[in-house]
Design an enzyme around this catalytic site. Sequence first.
Site, PDB file in Angstrom:
ATOM      1  N   GLY A   1      67.243  91.767  40.869  1.00 16.22           N
ATOM      2  CA  GLY A   1      67.453  90.928  42.044  1.00 16.22           C
ATOM      3  C   GLY A   1      67.464  91.810  43.273  1.00 16.22           C
ATOM      4  O   GLY A   1      66.597  92.677  43.426  1.00 16.22           O
TER       5      GLY A   1
ATOM      6  N   SER B   1      65.185  96.456  36.792  1.00 14.13           N
ATOM      7  CA  SER B   1      64.927  96.373  38.235  1.00 14.13           C
ATOM      8  C   SER B   1      66.125  96.878  39.048  1.00 14.13           C
ATOM      9  O   SER B   1      66.444  98.066  38.993  1.00 14.13           O
ATOM     10  CB  SER B   1      64.539  94.945  38.597  1.00 14.13           C
ATOM     11  OG  SER B   1      64.051  94.857  39.904  1.00 14.13           O
TER      12      SER B   1
ATOM     13  N   HIS C   1      59.091  98.583  39.577  1.00 15.98           N
ATOM     14  CA  HIS C   1      57.897  97.785  39.885  1.00 15.98           C
ATOM     15  C   HIS C   1      56.863  98.628  40.632  1.00 15.98           C
ATOM     16  O   HIS C   1      56.172  98.121  41.527  1.00 15.98           O
ATOM     17  CB  HIS C   1      58.249  96.557  40.737  1.00 15.98           C
ATOM     18  CG  HIS C   1      59.391  95.755  40.229  1.00 15.98           C
ATOM     19  ND1 HIS C   1      59.285  94.864  39.180  1.00 15.98           N
ATOM     20  CD2 HIS C   1      60.691  95.699  40.627  1.00 15.98           C
ATOM     21  CE1 HIS C   1      60.456  94.298  38.960  1.00 15.98           C
ATOM     22  NE2 HIS C   1      61.329  94.792  39.819  1.00 15.98           N
TER      23      HIS C   1
ATOM     24  N   GLU D   1      55.744  98.352  35.783  1.00 16.80           N
ATOM     25  CA  GLU D   1      56.228  97.215  35.000  1.00 16.80           C
ATOM     26  C   GLU D   1      55.720  97.309  33.565  1.00 16.80           C
ATOM     27  O   GLU D   1      54.537  97.545  33.331  1.00 16.80           O
ATOM     28  CB  GLU D   1      55.793  95.903  35.651  1.00 16.80           C
ATOM     29  CG  GLU D   1      56.467  95.661  36.985  1.00 16.80           C
ATOM     30  CD  GLU D   1      56.189  94.272  37.534  1.00 16.80           C
ATOM     31  OE1 GLU D   1      55.262  93.621  37.040  1.00 16.80           O
ATOM     32  OE2 GLU D   1      56.916  93.848  38.452  1.00 16.80           O
TER      33      GLU D   1
END
Length: 233
Positions: free
Chosen positions: A90, A122, A159, A194
């Site tokens: 998030g 993440s 990412h 990823e």
Amino acid sequence: MKKLIIASTSTVHGSEYLEYMLPTLTTFFKEASTVLFIPYARASGKTYDEYTAVARKAFATIHKKVVGIHEFDNPKKAIQQAEAIFTGGGNTFELVNQLYKNEVLPDLTRAVENGTPYLGTSAGSNICGVTMMNTNDMPIVYPPSFTTLGFIPFNINAHYLDHNPDSTHMGETRETRIKEYHVFNETPVLGLREGSWLEVNGDLIVLRGNYTARLFKQGKEPVELESGTEVIV
């Protein structure tokens, strides 16, 4: 001994939440019946209950119970007593803000250093580095500090995206942003694509998954690391 999985993402294209990692997580969390979930990063602006429900559904497929840290009156005790811990993705700024606000960073550090298995995806991976300064997130809140857990001796850029020569986008690439960071900071940065993750056992850090990762050091050309190799900075 530290035992961590530090993943670039929770979801790869074409799969359900955590689906691509479930075989690995089955083994990683084999000694735990319950996983403590930290939803503070509030992916996509979800409430803590909504986000915990997403994690609960995924872990149910490997027969693990999930409880959210917000469900406890005492979050510090929740971490101290946890069998295993998962911090979801998030917004890293809000995640770090809440960790400081609830005064649980020291408890989280001690728990993991003492061997509680930890999964981060993440934003939950960004906080495993020395600082959160290589997040891609917007600074929607202002945490008391950018200093994070320091479980690994470098920072994570989750990412991580490579430059696309066919793109008409004229903004800075991830590599450019990291080079800008290294004008003022010495901490190495690992661009984690990823579908890739780090497996940490004590001081041993190994790249896993189907992709290479890109390691940046101040004043040096970036280096591609193959999956299955030890990450040494």
